[in-house]
Write an enzyme that holds these catalytic residues in place. Structure first.
Site, PDB file in Angstrom:
ATOM      1  N   HIS A 152      37.026 -25.766  30.588  1.00 39.32           N
ATOM      2  CA  HIS A 152      36.800 -26.832  29.604  1.00 39.32           C
ATOM      3  C   HIS A 152      36.985 -26.207  28.213  1.00 39.32           C
ATOM      4  O   HIS A 152      36.010 -25.971  27.495  1.00 39.32           O
ATOM      5  CB  HIS A 152      35.371 -27.362  29.795  1.00 39.32           C
ATOM      6  CG  HIS A 152      35.092 -28.643  29.075  1.00 39.32           C
ATOM      7  ND1 HIS A 152      33.803 -29.050  28.772  1.00 39.32           N
ATOM      8  CD2 HIS A 152      35.909 -29.611  28.611  1.00 39.32           C
ATOM      9  CE1 HIS A 152      33.851 -30.222  28.164  1.00 39.32           C
ATOM     10  NE2 HIS A 152      35.110 -30.572  28.041  1.00 39.32           N
ATOM     11  N   ARG A 173      30.647 -40.669  30.623  1.00 39.47           N
ATOM     12  CA  ARG A 173      30.646 -40.081  31.961  1.00 39.47           C
ATOM     13  C   ARG A 173      29.267 -40.240  32.599  1.00 39.47           C
ATOM     14  O   ARG A 173      28.252 -40.223  31.910  1.00 39.47           O
ATOM     15  CB  ARG A 173      30.988 -38.587  31.905  1.00 39.47           C
ATOM     16  CG  ARG A 173      32.457 -38.300  31.692  1.00 39.47           C
ATOM     17  CD  ARG A 173      32.744 -36.818  31.748  1.00 39.47           C
ATOM     18  NE  ARG A 173      32.167 -36.117  30.629  1.00 39.47           N
ATOM     19  CZ  ARG A 173      31.015 -35.460  30.645  1.00 39.47           C
ATOM     20  NH1 ARG A 173      30.291 -35.372  31.757  1.00 39.47           N
ATOM     21  NH2 ARG A 173      30.562 -34.861  29.574  1.00 39.47           N
ATOM     22  N   SER A 182      31.082 -31.111  25.670  1.00 38.02           N
ATOM     23  CA  SER A 182      31.669 -32.383  25.259  1.00 38.02           C
ATOM     24  C   SER A 182      31.096 -32.831  23.915  1.00 38.02           C
ATOM     25  O   SER A 182      29.892 -32.707  23.681  1.00 38.02           O
ATOM     26  CB  SER A 182      31.341 -33.455  26.301  1.00 38.02           C
ATOM     27  OG  SER A 182      31.724 -32.999  27.572  1.00 38.02           O
ATOM     28  N   TYR A 194      35.630 -46.200  32.542  1.00 31.77           N
ATOM     29  CA  TYR A 194      35.524 -45.304  31.390  1.00 31.77           C
ATOM     30  C   TYR A 194      36.386 -44.057  31.628  1.00 31.77           C
ATOM     31  O   TYR A 194      36.315 -43.442  32.706  1.00 31.77           O
ATOM     32  CB  TYR A 194      34.056 -44.879  31.139  1.00 31.77           C
ATOM     33  CG  TYR A 194      33.983 -43.737  30.156  1.00 31.77           C
ATOM     34  CD1 TYR A 194      34.228 -43.953  28.801  1.00 31.77           C
ATOM     35  CD2 TYR A 194      33.761 -42.431  30.581  1.00 31.77           C
ATOM     36  CE1 TYR A 194      34.231 -42.891  27.902  1.00 31.77           C
ATOM     37  CE2 TYR A 194      33.760 -41.362  29.689  1.00 31.77           C
ATOM     38  CZ  TYR A 194      33.998 -41.603  28.346  1.00 31.77           C
ATOM     39  OH  TYR A 194      34.019 -40.556  27.459  1.00 31.77           O
ATOM     40  N   CYS A 218      31.406 -31.628  20.937  1.00 32.04           N
ATOM     41  CA  CYS A 218      30.904 -30.564  20.043  1.00 32.04           C
ATOM     42  C   CYS A 218      32.022 -30.008  19.168  1.00 32.04           C
ATOM     43  O   CYS A 218      31.922 -28.887  18.663  1.00 32.04           O
ATOM     44  CB  CYS A 218      30.260 -29.436  20.840  1.00 32.04           C
ATOM     45  SG  CYS A 218      28.667 -29.902  21.533  1.00 32.04           S
ATOM     46  N   LYS A 222      39.000 -34.846  33.972  1.00 32.07           N
ATOM     47  CA  LYS A 222      37.832 -34.079  34.423  1.00 32.07           C
ATOM     48  C   LYS A 222      37.879 -33.826  35.931  1.00 32.07           C
ATOM     49  O   LYS A 222      37.481 -32.770  36.406  1.00 32.07           O
ATOM     50  CB  LYS A 222      36.546 -34.824  34.057  1.00 32.07           C
ATOM     51  CG  LYS A 222      36.414 -35.111  32.577  1.00 32.07           C
ATOM     52  CD  LYS A 222      36.421 -33.848  31.767  1.00 32.07           C
ATOM     53  CE  LYS A 222      36.340 -34.125  30.289  1.00 32.07           C
ATOM     54  NZ  LYS A 222      36.439 -32.899  29.494  1.00 32.07           N
ATOM     55  N   ASP A 235      41.108 -29.842  25.110  1.00 31.14           N
ATOM     56  CA  ASP A 235      40.002 -30.082  26.043  1.00 31.14           C
ATOM     57  C   ASP A 235      40.035 -29.186  27.288  1.00 31.14           C
ATOM     58  O   ASP A 235      38.987 -28.816  27.782  1.00 31.14           O
ATOM     59  CB  ASP A 235      40.013 -31.555  26.471  1.00 31.14           C
ATOM     60  CG  ASP A 235      38.722 -31.989  27.144  1.00 31.14           C
ATOM     61  OD1 ASP A 235      37.642 -31.562  26.698  1.00 31.14           O
ATOM     62  OD2 ASP A 235      38.786 -32.751  28.126  1.00 31.14           O
ATOM     63  N   ARG A 287      36.288 -43.833  21.674  1.00 29.74           N
ATOM     64  CA  ARG A 287      37.346 -42.836  21.889  1.00 29.74           C
ATOM     65  C   ARG A 287      38.709 -43.291  21.373  1.00 29.74           C
ATOM     66  O   ARG A 287      38.995 -44.480  21.331  1.00 29.74           O
ATOM     67  CB  ARG A 287      37.483 -42.577  23.398  1.00 29.74           C
ATOM     68  CG  ARG A 287      36.247 -41.968  24.049  1.00 29.74           C
ATOM     69  CD  ARG A 287      36.155 -40.515  23.758  1.00 29.74           C
ATOM     70  NE  ARG A 287      34.964 -39.894  24.303  1.00 29.74           N
ATOM     71  CZ  ARG A 287      34.945 -38.623  24.755  1.00 29.74           C
ATOM     72  NH1 ARG A 287      36.021 -37.884  24.742  1.00 29.74           N
ATOM     73  NH2 ARG A 287      33.824 -38.102  25.200  1.00 29.74           N
TER      74      ARG A 287
HETATM   75  C1  OXD Z   1      34.252 -34.920  27.813  1.00 25.97           C
HETATM   76  C2  OXD Z   1      35.590 -35.400  27.391  1.00 25.97           C
HETATM   77  O1  OXD Z   1      33.363 -35.737  28.098  1.00 25.97           O
HETATM   78  O2  OXD Z   1      36.452 -34.558  27.099  1.00 25.97           O
HETATM   79  O3  OXD Z   1      34.083 -33.700  27.878  1.00 25.97           O
HETATM   80  O4  OXD Z   1      35.825 -36.614  27.372  1.00 25.97           O
HETATM   81 MN    MN Z   2      35.835 -32.564  27.457  1.00 26.98          MN
END
Ligand code: OXD
Ligand code: MN
Length: 591
Positions: free
Chosen positions: A235, A78, A257, A206, A259, A215, A284, A376
């Site tokens: 989130h 991102r 993100s 991306y 984590c 998002k 998420d 990913r």
């Molecule tokens: C983030 C995702 O960047 O979920 O938070 O991809």
């Molecule tokens: Mn996320």
């Protein structure tokens, strides 16, 4: 709605048809393809993507239904510096967002997108966020010139006819335009127009920048709408904890993100707690609204997981290992000679030789990583062996606990509980976390990431805190609020807590607190597990002293922490709720 096969327009919704017409006249694609979301369509689009070299077919014996994608090396995460909230006044977007006036941004992006789909196909992607019939569900339409996006949206959302059916004749849908252009960071903008319920994303391919349901709609536009309409777009993962007696408790948790939200949402309890089971609702994003019974109900608006691959193995996330062994698109991992995938932290030894995420030859002696740290998987939630059946319940699930947590090598204890709702909002608002590879730049630095929403809040962060405080009045039975830190280290740089499945022990304490059946002790920070109330039975190499270290509150670290919190408070001061200033004062007095 009339069904016309072959990717033709399948709706008589006038607003949809008019908008697609307007955008196609502007972008001038050679072909318009309307996605219906069928299996046959997915097969055909996948074959086309393979033929065009956008996807590589993986070894179907080992990985049935799996494909491989490499993104442009300049486009792997991102881009927060290129993400804009375009409200009328800058004040509305607040100091934590990039801002441009809508008129100016529209003008700029119209110039970029004019004729940008010449020689290309425009995919029309109707998608539904949330279970059909849910009071929280929202419809979006994304127009894109990326077949990778069309395929990914098919996994990440309820895509195609189902969305058009939900929309009916209404014109209330999110208008999303995505143009890859020349995938040039200089012309990369992720622009949100909350008042128009519209998004324009250009210059990237991306996921986090271009799967517009995620998002952009579910969080940035969602949070803006949530404030107006009295709900939360967060989130957060959502999971159900089933006790050996069959009692289910639903928990939402906000971590920044990369984590460990996906791992936590799909956790396998350790052998000692075998009778306990985790059910995943979402990994998420949570949309949450007070229900008629006064409890806070959550849905997962998504239908798939776009998760970080490196580190995924049978210890960290056995359910994900199973889930991503079929029907998955892997992006920017390594590719082995027998068309299998590999990444750092995968089970088993590394391959003797493979191609890295950029397509270069890689061996274990190579200095660079084989998989990008933010590589990913895109996998359908239906393949998650722990998927909760309630995920399709339009009403959602009642949340008993909200957990906040950052990645901190020091300062923050493993677990503590807020004294009350406003104190809990303060814990979320002041969350700090070391940055990860999910966003470009700054990895490792501690930054304030309020409620893990810093990159995702679609309006002024001070107003967002006010919304959290105000919502309390509308929730008769509010969830209890907790703070966790799985990442605290000792003086030797080792993690103090084993993490992964062992996090179930902390979760069990949280659940027991919600049902008022376990002990806690008061500290300046909040309630912590009383002696013996965190079940450590069967945990090897974990002494009570280690727990003490993991829970320690060091006054000098907290004084520094409060100074750092003050930076955020100063930034937001014009709209910062007084309640949070008082919470900070009270904490200072307690230390
Ligand atoms: C983030 C995702 O960047 O979920 O938070 O991809
Ligand atoms: Mn996320």
């Amino acid at each position: 709605m009339t069904k016309e096969p072959g990717g033709k327009c399948g709706t008589s919704n006038k607003a949809v048809v008019a908008w697609v017409d307007e955008m196609s006249k502007h972008c001038k694609p050679d072909r318009i393809y309307w996605c219906d979301g069928s299996k046959a369509e997915r097969k055909a689009l996948t074959a086309e993507a393979v033929e065009k070299g956008v996807l590589i077919k993986l070894n179907q014996k080992k990985l049935p239904g799996c494909y491989y994608h490499r993104s442009n090396p300049n486009d792997v995460a991102r881009v927060e510096q290129s993400t804009f909230i375009c409200t009328e006044s800058q004040d509305e977007a607040g100091p934590t967002n990039n801002w441009m006036a809508p008129k100016e941004m529209y003008q700029k992006l119209r110039a970029f997108t004019e004729g940008s789909m010449r020689g290309r196909t425009m995919y029309v992607i109707p998608y539904l966020m949330g279970p059909p019939g849910s009071p929280l569900a929202k419809v979006g339409i994304e127009l894109t010139d990326s077949i990778y996006v069309a395929l990914s949206m098919g996994t990440m959302t309820r895509m195609g006819e189902i969305a058009l059916e939900e929309l009916g004749t209404s014109d209330d849908f999110n208008r999303g335009l995505h143009c890859m252009l020349d995938v040039n960071p200089e012309r990369r903008y992720i622009a949100h127009f909350p008042k128009d319920n519209a998004i324009i994303s250009v210059g990237s391919n991306y996921g986090g920048n271009v799967l517009l349901g995620k998002k952009c709609l579910a969080l940035r536009i969602g949070s803006y709408l949530g404030r107006q309409e009295g709900w939360f777009a967060e989130h957060m993962l959502v999971l159900g904890v089933e006790s050996p007696a069959g009692e289910k408790t639903y928990v939402a948790a906000a971590f920044p993100s990369a984590c460990g939200k996906t791992n936590f949402a799909m956790m396998m309890p350790p052998p000692h707690l075998k009778g306990w089971k985790i059910w995943t609702i979402g990994d998420d994003i949570a949309w949450m609204k007070p229900g008629p019974d006064g409890r806070l109900y959550a849905i997962n608006p998504e239908a798939g997981y776009f998760g970080v691959v490196p580190g995924t193995n049978s210890k960290s996330n056995p359910a994900a290992v199973e889930m991503i062994s079929r029907d998955t698109i892997f992006t920017n991992v390594a590719l082995t000679p027998d068309l299998d995938v590999w990444w750092e932290g995968k089970d088993g030894p590394p391959p003797k030789e493979c191609l890295d995420w950029k397509g270069n030859k890689w061996t274990p002696a190579s200095a660079e990583k084989a998989a990008h740290p933010n590589s990913r998987f895109t996998a359908p939630m239906a393949n998650n062996p722990l998927l909760a059946p309630e995920v399709n319940d339009p009403m959602g699930v009642p949340i008993r606990a909200i957990i906040f947590g950052g990645r901190r090598s020091n300062t923050t204890p493993l677990i503590y509980q807020a004294f009350n709702w406003v104190h809990g909002v303060y814990l979320g608002a002041t969350m700090g976390s070391e940055m990860t590879a999910a966003a470009v730049g700054g990895a490792g630095q501690v930054r304030r990431d309020p409620m893990a929403m810093l990159p995702f809040c679609g309006y002024h962060m001070g107003d967002y805190f006010r919304h959290w405080i105000n919502m309390h009045k509308t929730i008769k039975h509010p969830p209890r609020i907790f703070n966790v830190n799985w990442f605290r280290k000792n003086g030797q740089g080792e993690f103090l807590w084993p993490g992964f499945g062992e996090n179930m022990r902390v979760l069990k304490w949280i659940v027991d607190r919600c049902h008022a059946r376990t002990d806690a002790e008061e500290t300046p920070l909040g309630w912590v597990p009383g002696p013996g109330s965190l079940d450590l039975t069967g945990l090897t190499n974990f002494s009570p002293e280690r727990l003490e270290q993991a829970q320690a509150i060091h006054e000098e670290e907290w004084r520094r922490e409060l100074m750092m919190q003050d930076e955020l408070f100063m930034k937001l001061h014009a709209r910062l709720p007084k309640e949070l200033i008082f919470q900070r004062e009270l904490l200072l007095a307690r230390l």
